[in-house]
Motif scaffolding. Structure first.
Motif, short mmCIF file in Angstrom:
data_model
loop_
_atom_site.label_atom_id
_atom_site.label_comp_id
_atom_site.label_asym_id
_atom_site.label_seq_id
_atom_site.Cartn_x
_atom_site.Cartn_y
_atom_site.Cartn_z
N PHE A 468 -10.69 -25.65 -80.84
CA PHE A 468 -10.66 -24.23 -80.57
C PHE A 468 -9.23 -23.67 -80.49
CE2 PHE A 468 -15.08 -23.88 -78.37
CZ PHE A 468 -15.66 -24.35 -79.54
N GLY A 469 -8.30 -24.46 -79.94
CA GLY A 469 -6.94 -23.98 -79.78
C GLY A 469 -6.28 -23.58 -81.09
N ARG A 470 -6.70 -24.16 -82.20
CA ARG A 470 -6.09 -23.85 -83.48
C ARG A 470 -6.54 -22.51 -84.04
NH1 ARG A 470 -6.16 -29.58 -86.87
NH2 ARG A 470 -5.00 -30.83 -85.31
N ALA A 471 -7.47 -21.85 -83.36
CA ALA A 471 -7.97 -20.56 -83.85
C ALA A 471 -7.11 -19.39 -83.40
CB ALA A 471 -9.40 -20.35 -83.36
N ALA A 472 -6.07 -19.64 -82.61
CA ALA A 472 -5.31 -18.55 -82.01
C ALA A 472 -4.64 -17.67 -83.07
CB ALA A 472 -4.26 -19.11 -81.05
N ILE A 473 -3.86 -18.27 -83.95
CA ILE A 473 -3.09 -17.47 -84.91
C ILE A 473 -4.00 -16.76 -85.91
CG2 ILE A 473 -1.38 -17.57 -86.76
CD1 ILE A 473 0.10 -19.64 -85.19
N PRO A 474 -4.96 -17.46 -86.57
CA PRO A 474 -5.82 -16.72 -87.50
C PRO A 474 -6.63 -15.64 -86.80
CG PRO A 474 -6.67 -18.94 -87.16
CD PRO A 474 -5.28 -18.90 -86.59
N GLY A 475 -7.08 -15.90 -85.56
CA GLY A 475 -7.83 -14.89 -84.84
C GLY A 475 -7.01 -13.65 -84.56
N LEU A 476 -5.78 -13.84 -84.08
CA LEU A 476 -4.91 -12.70 -83.79
C LEU A 476 -4.54 -11.94 -85.07
CD1 LEU A 476 -2.60 -14.28 -81.07
CD2 LEU A 476 -4.35 -12.53 -80.72
N LEU A 477 -4.31 -12.67 -86.16
CA LEU A 477 -3.98 -12.00 -87.42
C LEU A 477 -5.15 -11.17 -87.93
CD1 LEU A 477 -1.93 -14.74 -89.34
CD2 LEU A 477 -1.09 -12.58 -88.38
N LEU A 478 -6.37 -11.70 -87.81
CA LEU A 478 -7.54 -10.95 -88.26
C LEU A 478 -7.74 -9.69 -87.41
CD1 LEU A 478 -10.14 -13.77 -89.03
CD2 LEU A 478 -9.24 -12.09 -90.63
N VAL A 479 -7.51 -9.80 -86.11
CA VAL A 479 -7.62 -8.63 -85.25
C VAL A 479 -6.58 -7.59 -85.63
CG1 VAL A 479 -7.38 -7.79 -82.88
CG2 VAL A 479 -8.65 -9.89 -83.34
N LEU A 480 -5.36 -8.05 -85.91
CA LEU A 480 -4.29 -7.13 -86.30
C LEU A 480 -4.63 -6.40 -87.59
CD1 LEU A 480 -1.43 -5.98 -85.97
CD2 LEU A 480 -0.58 -8.00 -87.18
N MET A 481 -5.08 -7.15 -88.61
CA MET A 481 -5.40 -6.53 -89.88
C MET A 481 -6.59 -5.58 -89.76
SD MET A 481 -3.05 -7.62 -91.79
CE MET A 481 -3.64 -6.88 -93.30
N SER A 482 -7.59 -5.98 -88.98
CA SER A 482 -8.74 -5.10 -88.79
C SER A 482 -8.35 -3.84 -88.02
CB SER A 482 -9.84 -5.85 -88.04
OG SER A 482 -10.27 -6.98 -88.77
#
Length: 506
Positions: A468-482
């Motif tokens: 789960f810890g590896r999801a931090a960067i892609p998750g934050l980037l997706l939120v930013l782009m959305s």
């Protein structure tokens, strides 16, 4: 002899391509082992229950918030609207992922604070997540209807002694049924088409069952389930089309001035929604980023998402231009435009199932970036068409006629006059397609080339692997782009409100 517009031919080809996936699904389903079995009853039941609870939750949250943001004069009212609409900037599978990781035994809340919390999964968990991330649909469509109502009827009811809550319930809400239904329809279709949330919450719905059949090489059965899902979506669209309300002329908006205690109470009631839908995902991703760092994340994943989405946006705009102009040229063009909307109504996992089969029949396309881009274009083409059509409809026809009088051919007039003036709509449509393609999960999982990881698919892989810890960067980037997409939408609404208020003052 009637001369058809030049845009009809390419628009007709695009409409034909939009129908092909549905035709392919019927051909695939013909080879299915069974049309209906007992397991289908469970899938249908779970899907309908999820849809019902999603709509119910979205209406219960969205309608009161629409009343507050439309009528109540709050401090920093623009900020309230942005914050309350912010869940649209977070893909629901991200919300499901973080809620699943935060709650329950061994969850992040228990590990960090020592507070035991119940596990959030199953039908309850999926319904909660879907309601939290679809209520803005209801809030925005209902708010748009509320802002156009004349307050005279409410003022008359208040003069006759009716309390304000009863005025809102018996006078205002019946006049915005269409707006509530429009938002509820969007929430229902979102619940039917979403793949990530039911899968993370371990709820067997159509989308999860289709993906399981696809992974088991049961394309025929996946096609049969896809057609059943499309039938349910079609039934929802039919029911919504039967809901009507009377049209009335817009007037002066109702204005309510709350006291400090009332503002504080509204803040307390809204706080749980903001905490669960916005702050919790951001907090969990930030915690993982601080604790685990970048993990195995590579910038190539962000580049893959950007590259594929950019290609889809460019192709979608090129394809959308003739469709949009055909739609404003005549009845046949409008029909072609409506056919292209079919892809937007087809869930991503259904589109992926059809295109996987097409790729198997055309080996030069199978597991290529071109097939993935085709899926994005067919799914999100209506976003580009709608944006370009809105710009084209606002053009002054005298400009084109003047160009023709001065000797320009129809093609030259289009290239030198119409096209430059619709450039703003083309850019907005491309941006919307780009952002939606960045978020798309099921079609990317099914059609992406081998080894081609995007932000969405990488997030899904680390969830499946339990890292789960590896999801931090892609998750934050997706939120930013959305979030950029949300900013585009709200800026458009702000311009519309300015235009309306300016006209009213005149």
């Amino acid at each position: 002899m009637t001369r058809w517009p030049l845009s009809y031919l390419p628009a007709g080809l695009v409409a034909l391509l939009a129908v092909i996936p549905v035709i392919v699904l019927f051909g695939m389903a013909y080879e299915a082992a069974s049309f209906f079995d007992t397991h289908n009853l469970k899938i249908i039941g779970n899907t309908l229950l999820l849809m019902w609870f999603t709509v119910l939750g979205a209406v219960l949250i969205g309608v009161p918030l629409a009343l507050v943001t439309a009528y109540v004069q709050l401090p920093w009212h623009r900020l309230w609207l942005i914050v309350l609409a912010a869940p649209l900037a977070i893909p629901s599978y991200i919300g499901a992922f973080t809620l699943y990781a935060a709650f329950g035994p061994g969850g992040e809340i228990e590990n960090l604070l020592g507070l035991p919390t119940p596990r959030i999964d199953g039908l309850f968990g999926a319904s909660l997540v879907m309601a939290l991330y679809t209520y803005p649909f209801v809030m925005l469509t209902t708010r748009a209807s509320l802002c156009s109502l004349d307050a005279s009827l409410v003022n008359a009811a208040r003069t006759l002694g009716m309390p304000l809550p009863m005025c809102l319930l018996r006078v205002v809400l019946p006049r915005v049924v269409t707006g509530i239904a429009a938002g509820g329809l969007l929430a229902a279709l979102y619940a039917l088409s979403d793949f990530g949330t039911p899968s993370i919450m371990r709820l067997d719905t159509f989308t999860r069952a289709i993906y399981v059949e696809y992974n088991a090489f049961g394309l025929s059965q996946a096609a049969m389930l896809s057609l059943q899902l499309m039938a349910v979506a079609g039934l929802v669209l039919f029911i919504e089309s039967r809901l009507t309300s009377t049209q009335e002329r817009p007037g002066r908006r109702l204005v309510l001035w709350p006291g400090r205690a009332q503002v504080a109470l509204m803040g307390l009631l809204v706080l749980p929604v903001i905490l669960l839908a916005i702050l919790l995902p951001l907090a969990v991703f930030t915690l993982w980023l601080v604790r685990d760092g970048a993990g195995g994340f590579e910038l190539a994943y962000a580049w893959n998402s950007t590259y594929a989405s950019l290609l889809a946006a460019l192709v979608a705009v090129l394809v959308a231009v003739p469709v949009a102009h055909a739609a404003i040229s005549g009845r046949l063009g409008r029909l072609m435009e409506r056919v292209t909307y079919l892809g937007f109504g087809v869930p991503g996992i259904v589109m992926g199932t059809a295109l996987v089969y097409i790729g198997l029949q055309l080996p030069f396309l199978y597991q290529t970036l071109a097939l993935l881009v085709i899926a994005y274009v067919m799914r999100f083409l209506p976003l580009a068409v709608g944006s370009i059509r809105s710009s084209a409809e606002g053009l002054d026809g005298s400009l084109v006629r003047a160009a023709r009088v001065l000797g320009a051919s129809p093609a030259e007039a289009f290239r030198r006059v119409t096209l430059p003036l619709t450039l703003r709509g083309m850019v907005a449509g491309a941006a919307l397609v780009f952002l939606e393609a960045m978020r798309e999960l099921p079609a990317t999982l099914m059609l992406g080339p081998t080894g081609f990881e995007t932000l969405a698919t990488y997030l899904w892989r680390v969830y499946e692997a339990g890292y789960f810890g590896r999801a931090a960067i892609p998750g934050l980037l997706l939120v930013l782009m959305s979030g950029l997409g949300l900013a585009l939408m709200l800026s458009g609404e702000r311009r519309a409100e300015f235009d309306v208020s300016e006209d009213y003052q005149r």
